[in-house]
Motif scaffolding. Structure first.
Motif, PDB file in Angstrom:
ATOM      1  N   MET A   1      21.928 -94.406  16.142  1.00 29.03           N
ATOM      2  CA  MET A   1      22.269 -95.178  17.336  1.00 29.03           C
ATOM      3  C   MET A   1      22.239 -94.283  18.565  1.00 29.03           C
ATOM      4  O   MET A   1      21.815 -94.728  19.643  1.00 29.03           O
ATOM      5  CB  MET A   1      23.648 -95.821  17.150  1.00 29.03           C
ATOM      6  N   ASP A   2      22.650 -93.037  18.431  1.00 29.82           N
ATOM      7  CA  ASP A   2      22.585 -92.091  19.548  1.00 29.82           C
ATOM      8  C   ASP A   2      21.141 -91.885  20.010  1.00 29.82           C
ATOM      9  O   ASP A   2      20.872 -91.835  21.209  1.00 29.82           O
ATOM     10  CB  ASP A   2      23.201 -90.740  19.167  1.00 29.82           C
ATOM     11  N   ASP A   3      20.223 -91.774  19.038  1.00 30.43           N
ATOM     12  CA  ASP A   3      18.802 -91.619  19.372  1.00 30.43           C
ATOM     13  C   ASP A   3      18.281 -92.853  20.112  1.00 30.43           C
ATOM     14  O   ASP A   3      17.565 -92.735  21.104  1.00 30.43           O
ATOM     15  CB  ASP A   3      17.951 -91.415  18.108  1.00 30.43           C
ATOM     16  N   LEU A   4      18.633 -94.028  19.615  1.00 34.65           N
ATOM     17  CA  LEU A   4      18.199 -95.273  20.240  1.00 34.65           C
ATOM     18  C   LEU A   4      18.768 -95.387  21.652  1.00 34.65           C
ATOM     19  O   LEU A   4      18.061 -95.746  22.596  1.00 34.65           O
ATOM     20  CB  LEU A   4      18.633 -96.477  19.391  1.00 34.65           C
ATOM     21  N   TYR A   5      20.035 -95.081  21.785  1.00 33.18           N
ATOM     22  CA  TYR A   5      20.723 -95.137  23.081  1.00 33.18           C
ATOM     23  C   TYR A   5      20.020 -94.244  24.094  1.00 33.18           C
ATOM     24  O   TYR A   5      19.701 -94.678  25.210  1.00 33.18           O
ATOM     25  CB  TYR A   5      22.174 -94.696  22.862  1.00 33.18           C
ATOM     26  N   LEU A   6      19.756 -93.008  23.724  1.00 32.86           N
ATOM     27  CA  LEU A   6      19.092 -92.072  24.622  1.00 32.86           C
ATOM     28  C   LEU A   6      17.682 -92.556  24.945  1.00 32.86           C
ATOM     29  O   LEU A   6      17.250 -92.493  26.103  1.00 32.86           O
ATOM     30  CB  LEU A   6      19.058 -90.664  24.019  1.00 32.86           C
ATOM     31  N   HIS A   7      16.974 -93.059  23.960  1.00 30.59           N
ATOM     32  CA  HIS A   7      15.602 -93.535  24.179  1.00 30.59           C
ATOM     33  C   HIS A   7      15.571 -94.674  25.200  1.00 30.59           C
ATOM     34  O   HIS A   7      14.750 -94.668  26.124  1.00 30.59           O
ATOM     35  CB  HIS A   7      14.962 -93.988  22.865  1.00 30.59           C
ATOM     36  N   VAL A   8      16.470 -95.635  25.054  1.00 29.46           N
ATOM     37  CA  VAL A   8      16.476 -96.778  25.970  1.00 29.46           C
ATOM     38  C   VAL A   8      16.953 -96.348  27.358  1.00 29.46           C
ATOM     39  O   VAL A   8      16.465 -96.851  28.372  1.00 29.46           O
ATOM     40  CB  VAL A   8      17.281 -97.964  25.379  1.00 29.46           C
ATOM     41  N   LEU A   9      17.859 -95.386  27.415  1.00 30.66           N
ATOM     42  CA  LEU A   9      18.270 -94.837  28.710  1.00 30.66           C
ATOM     43  C   LEU A   9      17.075 -94.159  29.389  1.00 30.66           C
ATOM     44  O   LEU A   9      16.852 -94.335  30.595  1.00 30.66           O
ATOM     45  CB  LEU A   9      19.426 -93.845  28.523  1.00 30.66           C
ATOM     46  N   GLN A  10      16.287 -93.429  28.629  1.00 25.45           N
ATOM     47  CA  GLN A  10      15.083 -92.796  29.177  1.00 25.45           C
ATOM     48  C   GLN A  10      14.059 -93.851  29.588  1.00 25.45           C
ATOM     49  O   GLN A  10      13.360 -93.699  30.596  1.00 25.45           O
ATOM     50  CB  GLN A  10      14.470 -91.836  28.152  1.00 25.45           C
ATOM     51  N   ASP A  11      13.993 -94.938  28.842  1.00 21.82           N
ATOM     52  CA  ASP A  11      13.095 -96.048  29.148  1.00 21.82           C
ATOM     53  C   ASP A  11      13.443 -96.664  30.502  1.00 21.82           C
ATOM     54  O   ASP A  11      12.571 -96.842  31.354  1.00 21.82           O
ATOM     55  CB  ASP A  11      13.208 -97.089  28.025  1.00 21.82           C
ATOM     56  N   ILE A  12      14.710 -96.980  30.717  1.00 23.91           N
ATOM     57  CA  ILE A  12      15.101 -97.619  31.981  1.00 23.91           C
ATOM     58  C   ILE A  12      15.006 -96.620  33.138  1.00 23.91           C
ATOM     59  O   ILE A  12      14.689 -97.012  34.261  1.00 23.91           O
ATOM     60  CB  ILE A  12      16.493 -98.297  31.896  1.00 23.91           C
ATOM     61  N   TYR A  13      15.211 -95.350  32.868  1.00 20.97           N
ATOM     62  CA  TYR A  13      15.042 -94.324  33.911  1.00 20.97           C
ATOM     63  C   TYR A  13      13.585 -94.278  34.362  1.00 20.97           C
ATOM     64  O   TYR A  13      13.280 -94.259  35.561  1.00 20.97           O
ATOM     65  CB  TYR A  13      15.508 -92.962  33.379  1.00 20.97           C
ATOM     66  N   TYR A  14      12.674 -94.282  33.411  1.00 23.44           N
ATOM     67  CA  TYR A  14      11.239 -94.329  33.718  1.00 23.44           C
ATOM     68  C   TYR A  14      10.921 -95.608  34.492  1.00 23.44           C
ATOM     69  O   TYR A  14      10.231 -95.577  35.516  1.00 23.44           O
ATOM     70  CB  TYR A  14      10.430 -94.278  32.412  1.00 23.44           C
ATOM     71  N   ALA A  15      11.447 -96.742  34.001  1.00 25.39           N
ATOM     72  CA  ALA A  15      11.170 -98.034  34.637  1.00 25.39           C
ATOM     73  C   ALA A  15      11.644 -98.043  36.089  1.00 25.39           C
ATOM     74  O   ALA A  15      10.907 -98.472  36.986  1.00 25.39           O
ATOM     75  CB  ALA A  15      11.826 -99.165  33.842  1.00 25.39           C
ATOM     76  N   GLU A  16      12.859 -97.584  36.334  1.00 24.09           N
ATOM     77  CA  GLU A  16      13.382 -97.573  37.702  1.00 24.09           C
ATOM     78  C   GLU A  16      12.515 -96.704  38.617  1.00 24.09           C
ATOM     79  O   GLU A  16      12.275 -97.059  39.769  1.00 24.09           O
ATOM     80  CB  GLU A  16      14.840 -97.092  37.740  1.00 24.09           C
TER      81      GLU A  16
END
Length: 168
Positions: free
Chosen positions: A11-26
């Protein structure tokens, strides 16, 4: 690395991945908004895009604070979804000569972006609660509330002004 990759094992890996995803998106949205501002002809729509550009910059700052709270470097991961939404918006906008119809198309494109962001922030906030990351969750909740307000404003501009002119 795609969303459902072998590199995500916890879950930590998924959490970080999606945080990186939205950072890229923004960051991609920040790059796309000036073009949308330039193309929009409705004053309220132009003003809404300009305001959201400022919000987007603040949202990126909050995401950087979130990474800091997690002890991670702010870093994006490629997001084909947001790239596709932005590419589609640019393609459609390039095909429309009627300025009123173009404004309606820009609203639809911007709302597709907002809805993507809303889903990402919603998931991250839920996971923040599960993982005991309340401080990060608060930062993300501020971003989510801004995205929902932007979506609502776009709906209002479309319904009260732009869509009627485009249809007429």
């Amino acid at each position: 690395m795609g969303l459902f990759t072998k590199d995500i094992k916890s879950m930590d890996d998924l959490y970080l991945h999606v945080l990186q995803d939205i950072y890229y998106a923004e960051n991609q949205i920040k790059k796309a908004l000036p073009d949308m501002i330039e193309k929009a002809t409705n004053r309220d729509l132009t003003a809404a895009f300009k305001a959201h550009l400022g919000e987007t910059e603040k949202q990126i700052g909050r995401l950087e604070q979130a990474f800091q709270l997690l002890g991670k470097e702010p870093k994006g991961t490629s997001c084909p979804a947001i790239d596709g939404i932005i590419d589609e918006a640019n393609e459609i906008a390039g095909e429309i000569d009627n300025k009123q119809v173009l404004d309606a198309a820009l609203i639809a494109a911007a709302q597709a972006v907002e809805h993507y962001e809303i889903t990402r922030y919603g998931s991250l906030i839920a996971w923040s609660e599960e993982l005991g990351r309340d401080a990060v969750g608060k930062l993300l909740t501020t971003n989510l509330n801004e995205e929902k307000a932007a979506d609502k404003k776009l709906t209002s501009i479309g319904e009260k002004k732009v869509n009627l002119k485009a249809a007429g």
